[in-house]
Design a protein around this motif. Structure first.
Motif, mmCIF file in Angstrom:
data_model
loop_
_atom_site.group_PDB
_atom_site.id
_atom_site.type_symbol
_atom_site.label_atom_id
_atom_site.label_comp_id
_atom_site.label_asym_id
_atom_site.label_seq_id
_atom_site.Cartn_x
_atom_site.Cartn_y
_atom_site.Cartn_z
ATOM 1 N N TYR A 210 0.807 -1.222 0.000
ATOM 2 C CA TYR A 210 0.000 0.000 0.000
ATOM 3 C C TYR A 210 0.844 1.279 0.000
ATOM 4 N N LEU A 211 1.794 1.386 0.906
ATOM 5 C CA LEU A 211 2.608 2.612 0.989
ATOM 6 C C LEU A 211 3.319 2.905 -0.319
ATOM 7 N N ASP A 212 3.966 1.894 -0.859
ATOM 8 C CA ASP A 212 4.716 2.102 -2.092
ATOM 9 C C ASP A 212 3.786 2.453 -3.249
ATOM 10 N N GLN A 213 2.687 1.725 -3.388
ATOM 11 C CA GLN A 213 1.768 1.977 -4.499
ATOM 12 C C GLN A 213 1.058 3.318 -4.382
ATOM 13 N N THR A 214 0.760 3.742 -3.171
ATOM 14 C CA THR A 214 -0.017 4.962 -2.970
ATOM 15 C C THR A 214 0.854 6.211 -2.875
ATOM 16 N N TYR A 215 2.023 6.098 -2.238
ATOM 17 C CA TYR A 215 2.827 7.291 -1.965
ATOM 18 C C TYR A 215 4.257 7.231 -2.511
ATOM 19 N N GLY A 216 4.724 6.058 -2.877
ATOM 20 C CA GLY A 216 6.120 5.877 -3.262
ATOM 21 C C GLY A 216 6.636 6.856 -4.304
ATOM 22 N N GLN A 217 5.914 7.032 -5.378
ATOM 23 C CA GLN A 217 6.370 7.904 -6.465
ATOM 24 C C GLN A 217 6.232 9.386 -6.140
ATOM 25 N N LYS A 218 5.390 9.723 -5.180
ATOM 26 C CA LYS A 218 5.108 11.126 -4.866
ATOM 27 C C LYS A 218 5.974 11.676 -3.723
ATOM 28 N N LEU A 219 6.684 10.804 -3.016
ATOM 29 C CA LEU A 219 7.423 11.226 -1.822
ATOM 30 C C LEU A 219 8.712 11.990 -2.117
ATOM 31 N N GLY A 220 9.298 11.758 -3.264
ATOM 32 C CA GLY A 220 10.610 12.336 -3.543
ATOM 33 C C GLY A 220 11.685 11.295 -3.287
ATOM 34 N N LYS A 221 12.811 11.715 -2.739
ATOM 35 C CA LYS A 221 13.932 10.803 -2.498
ATOM 36 C C LYS A 221 13.700 10.003 -1.223
ATOM 37 N N ALA A 222 12.800 9.037 -1.318
ATOM 38 C CA ALA A 222 12.459 8.185 -0.178
ATOM 39 C C ALA A 222 12.248 6.768 -0.663
ATOM 40 N N SER A 223 12.395 5.825 0.250
ATOM 41 C CA SER A 223 12.061 4.437 -0.061
ATOM 42 C C SER A 223 10.976 3.991 0.912
ATOM 43 N N THR A 224 10.172 3.036 0.465
ATOM 44 C CA THR A 224 9.092 2.545 1.302
ATOM 45 C C THR A 224 9.193 1.035 1.459
ATOM 46 N N SER A 225 8.715 0.564 2.596
ATOM 47 C CA SER A 225 8.540 -0.874 2.813
ATOM 48 C C SER A 225 7.093 -1.048 3.224
ATOM 49 N N GLY A 226 6.740 -2.176 3.738
ATOM 50 C CA GLY A 226 5.360 -2.428 4.115
ATOM 51 C C GLY A 226 4.802 -1.443 5.127
ATOM 52 N N TYR A 227 5.649 -0.933 6.012
ATOM 53 C CA TYR A 227 5.178 -0.035 7.061
ATOM 54 C C TYR A 227 6.146 1.104 7.371
ATOM 55 N N CYS A 228 7.105 1.347 6.506
ATOM 56 C CA CYS A 228 8.150 2.325 6.802
ATOM 57 C C CYS A 228 8.487 3.176 5.584
ATOM 58 N N ILE A 229 8.708 4.469 5.856
ATOM 59 C CA ILE A 229 9.199 5.395 4.840
ATOM 60 C C ILE A 229 10.559 5.876 5.313
ATOM 61 N N LYS A 230 11.573 5.699 4.478
ATOM 62 C CA LYS A 230 12.945 6.085 4.838
ATOM 63 C C LYS A 230 13.446 7.150 3.877
ATOM 64 N N PHE A 231 14.181 8.109 4.424
ATOM 65 C CA PHE A 231 14.780 9.153 3.610
ATOM 66 C C PHE A 231 16.000 9.699 4.327
ATOM 67 N N LYS A 232 16.860 10.363 3.560
ATOM 68 C CA LYS A 232 18.094 10.880 4.131
ATOM 69 C C LYS A 232 17.871 12.203 4.855
ATOM 70 N N LYS A 233 17.196 13.140 4.189
ATOM 71 C CA LYS A 233 16.958 14.471 4.753
ATOM 72 C C LYS A 233 15.528 14.888 4.461
ATOM 73 N N LEU A 234 14.951 15.619 5.378
ATOM 74 C CA LEU A 234 13.584 16.102 5.217
ATOM 75 C C LEU A 234 13.426 16.954 3.962
ATOM 76 N N GLN A 235 14.440 17.739 3.625
ATOM 77 C CA GLN A 235 14.355 18.624 2.456
ATOM 78 C C GLN A 235 14.349 17.861 1.139
ATOM 79 N N GLU A 236 14.679 16.578 1.147
ATOM 80 C CA GLU A 236 14.706 15.786 -0.084
ATOM 81 C C GLU A 236 13.383 15.088 -0.389
#
Length: 140
Positions: free
Chosen positions: A97-123
């Motif tokens: 769900y996370l990846d399909q719904t938000y993955g492409q719109k988040l910017g420089k982030a990766s998603t798993s089943g229940y987690c969104i990971k990113f390096k910096k908030l500004q990215e």
């Protein structure tokens, strides 16, 4: 030490590059969910062994284990790791769900089943992150 003091000590212990991002996320989550329970998990189990990174949590969720036991826990969590920041959205059953719904719109982030990971908030797109957090919170 009370929860707020533990959270402040945790934030102050972080590298300068992560302090502002975690503080900003923490403040934003308090604004989004002003009446939710705030948690701090130091990352240690009952015996004092480190089992995860320290995490600030928001809201409550009844976790159900395979053996039938339950435990009250947080719904949303934020934490730092070596590569950046993780936002945990617990209780989402559809692991795509996370990846399909938000993955492409988040910017420089990766998603798993229940987690969104990113390096910096500004990215990342903070509005999309906020939308995902509100969505996950309402699903539980």
């Amino acid at each position: 030490m009370n929860i707020q003091a533990q959270i402040q000590a945790y934030i102050e212990s972080l590298p300068t590059s992560k302090q502002a991002d975690i503080q900003a996320l923490h403040q934003r989550l308090i604004q989004i969910f002003p009446n939710c329970k705030i948690w701090f998990f130091d990352g240690k189990n009952e015996t004092g062994k480190v089992v995860s990174n320290p995490t600030i949590g928001y809201g409550t969720l009844e976790m159900k284990y395979a053996n039938g036991k339950t435990k009250e826990w947080f719904r949303i969590g934020i934490s730092t790791n070596q590569s950046g920041i993780s936002v945990y959205l617990l209780g989402i059953e559809d692991k795509k769900y996370l990846d399909q719904t938000y993955g492409q719109k988040l910017g420089k982030a990766s998603t798993s089943g229940y987690c969104i990971k990113f390096k910096k908030l500004q990215e990342i797109n903070i509005e999309v992150l906020e939308e995902a957090i509100k969505d996950a919170y309402s699903r539980i």
